[in-house]
Design a protein around this motif. Sequence first.
Motif, PDB file in Angstrom:
ATOM      1  N   CYS A  22       0.589  -1.306  -0.190  1.00 42.07           N
ATOM      2  CA  CYS A  22       0.036  -0.219   0.163  1.00 42.07           C
ATOM      3  C   CYS A  22       1.158   1.087  -0.130  1.00 42.07           C
ATOM      4  O   CYS A  22       1.644   1.635   0.886  1.00 42.07           O
ATOM      5  N   TYR A  94      -8.512  -4.054   1.135  1.00 39.41           N
ATOM      6  CA  TYR A  94      -8.124  -2.518   1.029  1.00 39.41           C
ATOM      7  C   TYR A  94      -7.226  -2.596   1.871  1.00 39.41           C
ATOM      8  O   TYR A  94      -7.175  -2.518   3.154  1.00 39.41           O
ATOM      9  N   SER A  96      -6.097   1.487   4.133  1.00 40.53           N
ATOM     10  CA  SER A  96      -6.821   2.630   5.165  1.00 40.53           C
ATOM     11  C   SER A  96      -5.646   3.178   6.010  1.00 40.53           C
ATOM     12  O   SER A  96      -5.009   2.517   6.378  1.00 40.53           O
ATOM     13  N   TRP A 106      -9.264   5.112   1.904  1.00 38.45           N
ATOM     14  CA  TRP A 106      -9.387   4.018   2.139  1.00 38.45           C
ATOM     15  C   TRP A 106      -8.438   4.524   0.068  1.00 38.45           C
ATOM     16  O   TRP A 106      -8.892   4.855  -0.600  1.00 38.45           O
ATOM     17  N   GLN A 108      -8.048   1.305  -3.906  1.00 36.67           N
ATOM     18  CA  GLN A 108      -9.229   1.082  -4.848  1.00 36.67           C
ATOM     19  C   GLN A 108      -9.546  -0.879  -4.999  1.00 36.67           C
ATOM     20  O   GLN A 108     -10.395  -1.125  -4.313  1.00 36.67           O
ATOM     21  N   GLY A 109      -7.823  -0.725  -3.704  1.00 39.00           N
ATOM     22  CA  GLY A 109      -8.497  -2.402  -3.354  1.00 39.00           C
ATOM     23  C   GLY A 109      -7.764  -3.493  -4.432  1.00 39.00           C
ATOM     24  O   GLY A 109      -7.336  -2.803  -5.269  1.00 39.00           O
TER      25      GLY A 109
END
Length: 116
Positions: A22, A94, A96, A106, A108-109
């Motif tokens: 991430c 996801y 966060s 968040w 977008q996954g």
Amino acid sequence: QVQLVESGGALVQPGGSLRLSCAVSGWIFSLDGMGWYRQAPGKQREMVAHITTSDATTYGDFVKGRFTVSRDNANNTMYLEMNSLKPDDTAVYYCSARSDNGVQYWGQGTQVTVSS
């Protein structure tokens, strides 16, 4: 502007491993922590792993020691190492981030599919 972008999702066989990333851009004032969540079709979103700014970690009970969350503060990146993957781990994962005033961001996954 704050942006979170997940990557690393893939199709993997049961027992396999993946590492999700991430990447965080922008600035979050007074960040409380970051976490990984997942949502499978027909199911509620559930917390997978959470990490605070002091690197304290929390995991969902279903993880059973298989996942590890970490942060690379220098690169503003959070990771989720996933081992011994099971079909039930199939979900959109996801990323966060939450500030101490309740603002939550968040990504977008990224799709993780565990199947033979």
